[in-house]
Design a protein around this motif. Sequence first.
Motif, PDB file in Angstrom:
ATOM      1  N   ILE A  64      40.985  32.399  29.277  1.00 12.66           N
ATOM      2  CA  ILE A  64      41.282  31.878  30.705  1.00 12.66           C
ATOM      3  C   ILE A  64      41.472  33.240  31.459  1.00 12.66           C
ATOM      4  O   ILE A  64      41.541  34.270  30.632  1.00 12.66           O
ATOM      5  N   ALA A  65      41.263  32.923  32.969  1.00 12.01           N
ATOM      6  CA  ALA A  65      41.481  34.080  33.682  1.00 12.01           C
ATOM      7  C   ALA A  65      42.154  33.667  34.929  1.00 12.01           C
ATOM      8  O   ALA A  65      42.224  32.498  35.204  1.00 12.01           O
ATOM      9  N   PRO A  66      42.771  34.458  35.469  1.00 10.10           N
ATOM     10  CA  PRO A  66      43.525  34.048  37.124  1.00 10.10           C
ATOM     11  C   PRO A  66      42.420  33.335  37.755  1.00 10.10           C
ATOM     12  O   PRO A  66      41.287  34.026  37.686  1.00 10.10           O
ATOM     13  N   GLY A  67      42.932  32.443  38.645  1.00 13.09           N
ATOM     14  CA  GLY A  67      41.726  31.874  39.365  1.00 13.09           C
ATOM     15  C   GLY A  67      41.274  30.539  38.824  1.00 13.09           C
ATOM     16  O   GLY A  67      40.524  29.874  39.323  1.00 13.09           O
ATOM     17  N   ASP A  68      41.139  30.386  37.444  1.00 14.32           N
ATOM     18  CA  ASP A  68      40.391  29.470  37.012  1.00 14.32           C
ATOM     19  C   ASP A  68      41.213  28.220  37.112  1.00 14.32           C
ATOM     20  O   ASP A  68      42.288  28.054  37.029  1.00 14.32           O
TER      21      ASP A  68
END
Lengths: 301, 417
Positions: B254-258
């Motif tokens: 997971i990454a920020p903005g997903d």
Amino acid sequence: MSDQHVTHLDALESESIHIMREVAAECKNPALLFSGGKDSIVMLRLAEKAFRPARFPFPLVHIDTEHNFPEVIACRDKLASDLGERLIVRSLDDSIRKGTIVLKNADQGRNAFQSVTLLETIAEFGFDACIGGARRDEEKARAKERIFSFRDEFGQWDPKNQRPELWDIYNTRVHPGENIRVFPISNWTEMDIWEYIAREKLHIPEIYYAHEREVIRRDNGILPVSHLVQPKSGEKVEKMMVRFRTVGDMTCTCPVESHARNVQEIIEETAITRITERGATRMDDQTSEASMELRKKEGYF
Amino acid sequence: MSHTKQLLRFITAGSVDDGKSTLIGRLLHDSKSIFEDQLSAIARTSERRGGTGAVDLSLLTDGLQAEREQGITIDVAYRYFATPRRKFIIGDTPGHEQYTRNMVTAASTANLAIILVDARKGVLTQTRRHTFIATLLGVPHIVLAVNKMDMVGYAQETFEAICAEYRAFAAQLGAHELTCIPISALNGDMVVERGENLAWYQGNPLLELLENVMIDHDINTTDFRYPVQWVCRPMTSEHHDFRGYMGRIESGEIAPGDEIVILPSGRTSRVKEIVTYDGNLQHAGAPKSVTLTLTDEIDISRGDMFVKPARMPRVAKEFEAMLCWLSEAPLDLNRKYFIKHTTRVVKCLFARLDYRVDVNTLEQQDTVTLQMNDIARVAMKVQQPLVLDSYGNNRSTGSFIVIDEATNNTVAAGMMV
């Protein structure tokens, strides 16, 4: 990132955090047993990683034998206050005064009696889960204990009747009066602890590092001279460079000869040592092959 | 160097007669993981039991008083050792017939299973049973260790005949990855060192195999699964409005903005930050424990699961599973049971018992109940929906335990089909 290996310390850390959060979420009134020793200092860092930016969802509890090294107690108090967390201390002396612990002589080792005061403290606060810093590599009875270790109303561990523990799905359910001991660092070894202390730059009591100390030789071990341990006739006080691998009751915790003055040097010594942690340092674990198992059956953590 | 070590969990399956304890003792001894005080303690015990003077390495794996008295192993014990490349956790289980449940327990977390056979006896009923359990529990790597090669004159033909028979059997079960290796645990051949007696064997000694087997993909790396464990609301002046969802990434990344979907509600949001004690991350993957904040205020609690919209799990109140019954008390359809699956605990019913598997013949048999050590295919119903994957695709979100409401005991382990 996905090309990188997950290191063993990362895997262990994540497992421990997961366990602590399960306790917080599923147990009604947990406590974290904290002594000021290296394993419990690692536990505090793991609790910070599990719950910050919030406060811990449990108090810290220390069962004080009153036979502790002063450096360890100082470290205990400083850490609890730096973290701003609540520390509950209950002393074996209270149980002795109440008559629930009867000592044969005033100076005898007190590790085994901690069970009594611990069970009294559990009853006083109604804790349904106590999180402890025991590791499975420490001792062969521990090697067979679950991460979530169920105890009956008398605090007893029944090794033949343990709940199966599969994957990382933990059964935390207990009836009123029963209780669970939880060991988030079950899968860590002494070496893992030292590598983590190095990685996290954790502050530990000075007596873990090599220092000059007055000792006497007794029963195949080296004992530190203190107000509790004085030379008997025929015993000679020697000065020696030593460090402690574990810090427990001063009357039966032996230091090892060492020149390791920092964590890196301790890691190097740990890598080549040929004696187990408890074998080298705990006289009370050597009285019989089953000492730890017997203590645990009586409610010891 | 030590900070880049990987962790490998493995189990050893075989009976005392196959030399299982001797093999573990040999691995620990030859990798210098046995301490002098442990050696002298087992030397004393060997002597007391009237041993021949040679230190019996199998005594190292004895734990409890009852076991030492009876000379048996009654439960799962965990052992630890490390080499410069890896840290190892051994789940050590006894090989007696009645302890299927112990092997199931140890196999549930293992990356690798060592199945031991005696070179004189070849593939036995118990070998098939152990292999069935290892594949049922989805252990990704299987090693057949043909032990006691010294007793058959280190004969290559013997080894190859056993391997051929075993490979044919394992293929039927769909074993993922299989390596066969000849060893003598007693003499140490092909365990840590190559020795001189098995020069015809081209592969690596067992320890080298354990050090090098690829385990990066043992966890599902494609499907993001994030069961919410604990909602963090500090409510301090410094973090007044902070609301974080704590959990462990069970699979995927997971990454920020997903974009994420919150199940079972199906509402969507985006990850705002990946918060950790060591600072916010730009990316995180399994098996990391983190705290996620979202861009929207949504009512979310423990037991909900975050996933990505592309690869969704099932949301279901009915499902089928393979079940291993672990409790001495048989299944009682009049009693109430709970399921714990990821971070969710729900009431359940046994809708149907399809069949039980005879672990020795792999025959499917009709059954009306489940006894300890039974492995069966069942259909289950739950009171609230679960967010689930098939166990074959995801060991974390495809597994569950069954808890007896009255005793609070863990009575069964399940794998969703």
